[in-house]
Design an enzyme around this catalytic site. Structure first.
Site, short mmCIF file in Angstrom:
data_model
loop_
_atom_site.label_atom_id
_atom_site.label_comp_id
_atom_site.label_asym_id
_atom_site.label_seq_id
_atom_site.Cartn_x
_atom_site.Cartn_y
_atom_site.Cartn_z
CG ASP A 40 -1.79 -1.24 1.31
OD1 ASP A 40 -2.30 -1.67 0.27
OD2 ASP A 40 -1.96 -1.78 2.42
CD GLU A 206 -22.19 10.21 -16.40
OE1 GLU A 206 -22.98 10.43 -15.46
OE2 GLU A 206 -22.13 10.89 -17.41
CD GLU A 344 22.28 6.44 8.75
OE1 GLU A 344 22.34 5.37 9.39
OE2 GLU A 344 22.87 7.47 9.10
CD GLU A 346 19.91 2.60 7.92
OE1 GLU A 346 20.94 1.91 7.92
OE2 GLU A 346 19.71 3.51 8.72
CG ASP A 457 24.32 2.49 12.17
OD1 ASP A 457 23.14 2.31 11.84
OD2 ASP A 457 24.70 3.51 12.77
O1 FUB Z 1 -3.21 -3.86 2.96
C1 FUB Z 1 -4.49 -4.22 3.44
C2 FUB Z 1 -5.53 -3.86 2.42
O2 FUB Z 1 -5.28 -4.54 1.20
C3 FUB Z 1 -5.52 -2.40 2.04
O3 FUB Z 1 -6.11 -1.59 2.99
C4 FUB Z 1 -6.20 -2.47 0.72
O4 FUB Z 1 -6.06 -1.31 -0.05
C5 FUB Z 1 -5.51 -3.67 0.11
O5 FUB Z 1 -4.29 -3.32 -0.45
#
Ligand code: FUB
Length: 463
Positions: A40, A206, A344, A346, A457
């Site tokens: 996400d 729509e 860093e 990372e 690190d």
């Molecule tokens: O990551 C958990 C859920 O899965 C999210 O809230 C949705 O958008 C889907 O990606």
């Protein structure tokens, strides 16, 4: 160019990119993060930096479902090297909450020097945390959900945008879309509109396209994961579309509250994209970028997803082209990295075999075994470096081979990491390096006996 030729070219480029995607014959840059699962993606541009907030799929999935406890943050100034800032907030921030799972899709935005992290907690609804820095610490100032609604299980995936007139809007929802008009404090909203402040968007064909739902009934293409923003006076709502597995579609509107018009898909379903998808777009340093997630990391899956990014160009009329997910991702760095400054460990363009961990000194690279490596892209050695310095804490000890342009590229030095008195006892190690000039991709290839070698690190070169 006539339409037929342009369509043929489009199909040809999609075929080429698809071949590249599945043969892996390009430099991998997607997923952006290889040390953790990061779902996400929600990018935030602030000054000269992109902050990428992600939800976080745990390595071990419980009960074959989303296993998500915290939200992570990564940053980049060049769009190819990403610095890991660890988990910036978690379900533990909400002391009133009795849940240990459900830290779903996040978005952070800045307003007047404060950073607002809008998060859904699955089944609990949309909540907000506030901080003075993009990295937190984030505080729960409400002590309850932000949005008071009678459909909490559907209250996921918040997205927030502050319009030019100062009015902020929070959209969210699965499988419908709702919005509230946030007050200037960003943590309360106008209760005088809709149902006690919550406005339900008309889910018409729509506005969101037409699709057959799993129960056979006709519905819209909209599923979840809205991403709300404005560009050149046009408002965009990008979202996961078309049922499961999800594609990504979008709608536009001349006003922040609709009416919305369905515009089409941005990304179709592809193998290795997970059954969900979730996107975010930004304009940064003159380019446009589209973020989404896939399941392409080793051990990846529908509940172990990873954030990716593609560069794209809007069409002249503001429409968004159909994009193909690539392994290559962003091909060129926006600016070279200065290796004479502390960097860093990372900060990574690509890595194999490594994890990151948070300790008293912040985030560091961990689980380093023989032959693991990390790559940092577009490093500008200018007129040359003489020495390399690394800060590491050693378990067994080992070596860092410093190479250029490939994992087996030119070896310019070897830094021996001897045993320190523990995995959190940090010491500085140095190595002479062959004089190297100009811009190169830098590879640290780790060598040693079986088992974990050391933790890493930060590093720099000395002129
Ligand atoms: O990551 C958990 C859920 O899965 C999210 O809230 C949705 O958008 C889907 O990606």
């Amino acid at each position: 160019m006539n339409l037929q030729i342009s369509n043929m070219l489009r199909i040809a480029s999609i075929l080429v990119l698809t071949v590249l995607l599945f043969t892996g014959s390009v430099y991998a840059q997607n997923p952006i993060v290889q040390t953790n699962f990061t779902a996400d993606p929600a990018p935030m541009v602030y000054n000269d930096t992109v902050y990428l907030y992600t939800s976080h799929d745990e390595d071990s999935t419980v009960a074959n479902f989303f296993t998500m406890y915290d939200w992570r943050c990564y940053s980049s100034t060049d769009m190819v090297n990403w610095t890991d800032h660890g988990a910036v907030a978690s379900l533990k921030n909400f002391r009133w909450l009795d849940k240990t799972n459900g830290a779903w899709a996040v978005q952070c935005i800045e307003r007047n020097g404060k950073y607002y992290l809008y998060v859904p907690i699955h089944g609990t609804g949309v909540c907000v945390l506030v901080a003075d820095s993009p990295y937190g610490p984030f505080t729960d100032i409400l002590g309850k959900q932000l949005v008071d609604s009678d459909h909490l299980w559907q209250d996921i995936d918040p997205t927030v945008f502050v319009d030019d007139d100062g009015q902020a809007y929070l959209y969210w929802g699965n499988p419908s879309v709702w919005y509230v008009k946030l007050n200037e404090d960003m943590v309360s909203y106008d209760h005088s509109i809709g149902n006690n402040g919550v406005v339900s968007v008309d889910m018409t064909a729509e506005s969101f396209g037409e699709s057959v739902r799993p129960d056979g009934k006709l519905g819209t293409k909209y599923v979840e994961g809205p991403w709300f923003y404005k560009r050149n006076n046009l408002y965009y709502l990008i979202y996961a579309a078309n049922g499961v597995p999800e594609s990504i579609g979008y709608s536009t509107s001349p006003s922040p509250t609709g009416p919305w018009t369905y515009q089409g898909l941005i990304m179709e379903r592809y193998p290795k994209l997970s059954f969900t998808n979730h996107s975010g777009t930004i304009d940064f340093k003159g380019n446009s970028y589209f973020f989404y997630h896939n399941e392409a990391l080793p051990n990846g899956g529908g509940f172990r997803r990873s954030s990716c990014v593609e560069q794209f160009e809007y069409n002249e009329d503001g429409s968004i082209p159909l994009m193909v997910p690539t392994k290559e991702g962003v091909t060129s760095s926006l600016e070279p990295l200065n290796p004479f400054k502390r960097t860093e460990a990372e900060t990574i363009a690509w890595s194999e075999g490594l994890k990151t961990t948070e300790g008293s000194n912040g985030v560091y690279v961990s689980q380093i075994n023989d032959n693991d490596y990390l790559k940092v892209r577009s490093v500008d050695f200018a007129k040359g470096a003489k020495k390399f310095e690394a800060t590491a804490a050693s378990l067994a000890g080992g070596k860092i081979e410093i190479r250029l342009d490939a994992k087996d590229g030119q070896l310019i030095g070897v830094c021996e990491i001897t045993k320190t008195d523990g995995e959190a006892i940090w010491k500085s190690f140095t190595a002479k390096v062959d004089k190297v000039k100009g811009v190169h991709d830098l590879y640290f290839v780790f060598k040693g006996n079986d088992g974990q070698l050391f933790n890493f690190d930060h590093w720099k070169f000395i002129k």
